[in-house]
Scaffold this active site. Structure first.
Site, PDB file in Angstrom:
ATOM      1  N   MET A 163       0.825  -1.204   0.000  1.00 11.03           N
ATOM      2  CA  MET A 163       0.000   0.000   0.000  1.00 11.03           C
ATOM      3  C   MET A 163       0.862   1.257   0.000  1.00 11.03           C
ATOM      4  O   MET A 163       0.500   2.273  -0.593  1.00 11.03           O
ATOM      5  CB  MET A 163      -0.933  -0.011   1.207  1.00 11.03           C
ATOM      6  CG  MET A 163      -2.012  -1.082   1.126  1.00 11.03           C
ATOM      7  SD  MET A 163      -3.229  -0.775  -0.186  1.00 11.03           S
ATOM      8  CE  MET A 163      -4.305   0.397   0.638  1.00 11.03           C
ATOM      9  N   LYS A 164       2.005   1.200   0.646  1.00  8.10           N
ATOM     10  CA  LYS A 164       2.934   2.328   0.614  1.00  8.10           C
ATOM     11  C   LYS A 164       3.426   2.566  -0.817  1.00  8.10           C
ATOM     12  O   LYS A 164       3.503   3.714  -1.285  1.00  8.10           O
ATOM     13  CB  LYS A 164       4.102   2.057   1.557  1.00  8.10           C
ATOM     14  CG  LYS A 164       5.280   3.009   1.424  1.00  8.10           C
ATOM     15  CD  LYS A 164       4.931   4.448   1.753  1.00  8.10           C
ATOM     16  CE  LYS A 164       6.204   5.295   1.760  1.00  8.10           C
ATOM     17  NZ  LYS A 164       5.916   6.735   1.972  1.00  8.10           N
TER      18      LYS A 164
END
Length: 282
Positions: free
Chosen positions: A166-167
């Site tokens: 997700m980063k």
């Protein structure tokens, strides 16, 4: 005792914030002067990473990449306190985060990947967002401490590599946004429109507000009820390119988008909503 490894802009401000909250922090950086600079604020700097982690209950990392994380942790290993927790804020691959979580657990340590959407100012102010995923018992134990470092800890569930993924997704959007803004400013320059006018436009008309609806349309799988036909979007895209060329400026992102539009038009999607160019991504 806390150890913090990696005294870049983010790491050094994390350390300053921790010290302001009454924590004792031991610091290390490959360039030693960046660590010793934190002694002004009350940190204890070490030239040897093994010494920096000695007696620390938790070790925070803000390093460059997977290789650097693995290299630094390998060097620090002789000084690690049995059962210490390693909290890694480095932006890494999802595969690397998964592998380290497993490997360090097998060695009797806890590794938690906790990448952040935070700049240096956020780290100093303890604001912004920190992502975590994986063993929920571990997250439950350490979330209170992490919450003191950030405005919000976002728990993404059981998958140990999801926070890393997700980063990367978030950073991908930021990179694309910045590149698109660079093209937008180049177009404005070619059209002899001041940056201040561009800023005023976006203050009155906020295209970011349309992001949730745009994402929903792109991922719906239905493109035959267009709000903006691909043919028309491609026409406008050519106007951007032509205007920049007349102003002797080169666009970095728009030509690649135009080429992608052309591929979808050749497939017969010219009358569909222009978001069809994202169809293969879902």
């Amino acid at each position: 005792m806390i150890a913090f490894l990696g005294m870049g802009l983010l790491g050094s401000n994390f350390v300053r914030a921790l010290i302001s909250k009454g924590e004792s922090v031991q610091v290390w950086n490959r360039t030693a002067s960046k660590a010793t600079a934190l002694e002004t604020y009350g940190a204890k700097a070490f030239a040897d990473v093994t010494d920096a982690v000695r007696n620390a209950d938790r070790i925070h990392l803000t390093l460059k990449d997977d290789h650097t994380v693995d290299e630094v942790l390998a060097a620090a290993t002789p000084g690690l306190k049995p059962g210490a927790v390693i909290i890694d804020h480095t932006t890494t691959s999802a595969e690397g985060a998964i592998a380290r979580t497993k490997a360090w657990k097998e060695r009797g340590f806890t590794y938690l990947h906790a990448p952040v959407f935070m700049g240096p100012a956020n780290a100093l102010e303890s604001s912004g967002n920190m992502l975590v995923s994986g063993d929920q018992a571990v997250i439950s134990t350490w979330q209170p401490a992490l919450s003191k470092m950030t405005g919000m800890v976002i728990n993404l569930g059981d998958a140990p590599g999801k926070a890393a993924g997700m980063k990367l997704i978030g950073n991908s959007f930021l990179v694309g946004l910045t590149a698109a803004l660079a093209d937008t400013l180049s177009l404005a320059k070619a059209l002899e429109i001041p940056v201040s006018d561009v800023s005023s436009l976006f203050s009155s008309w906020n295209p970011g507000a349309a992001l949730p609806a745009r994402l929903q349309r792109m991922t719906s799988g239905t493109y035959n009820n267009p709000s903006w036909e691909l043919n028309m979007a491609r026409k406008d895209t050519q106007l951007f390119i032509d205007a920049a060329k007349k102003g002797n400026l080169t666009l970095a992102v728009i030509p690649a988008i135009a080429a992608e539009m052309d591929r979808w038009i050749e497939k017969g999607h010219g009358n569909d909503d222009w978001t069809v160019i994202g169809k293969n991504s879902i």
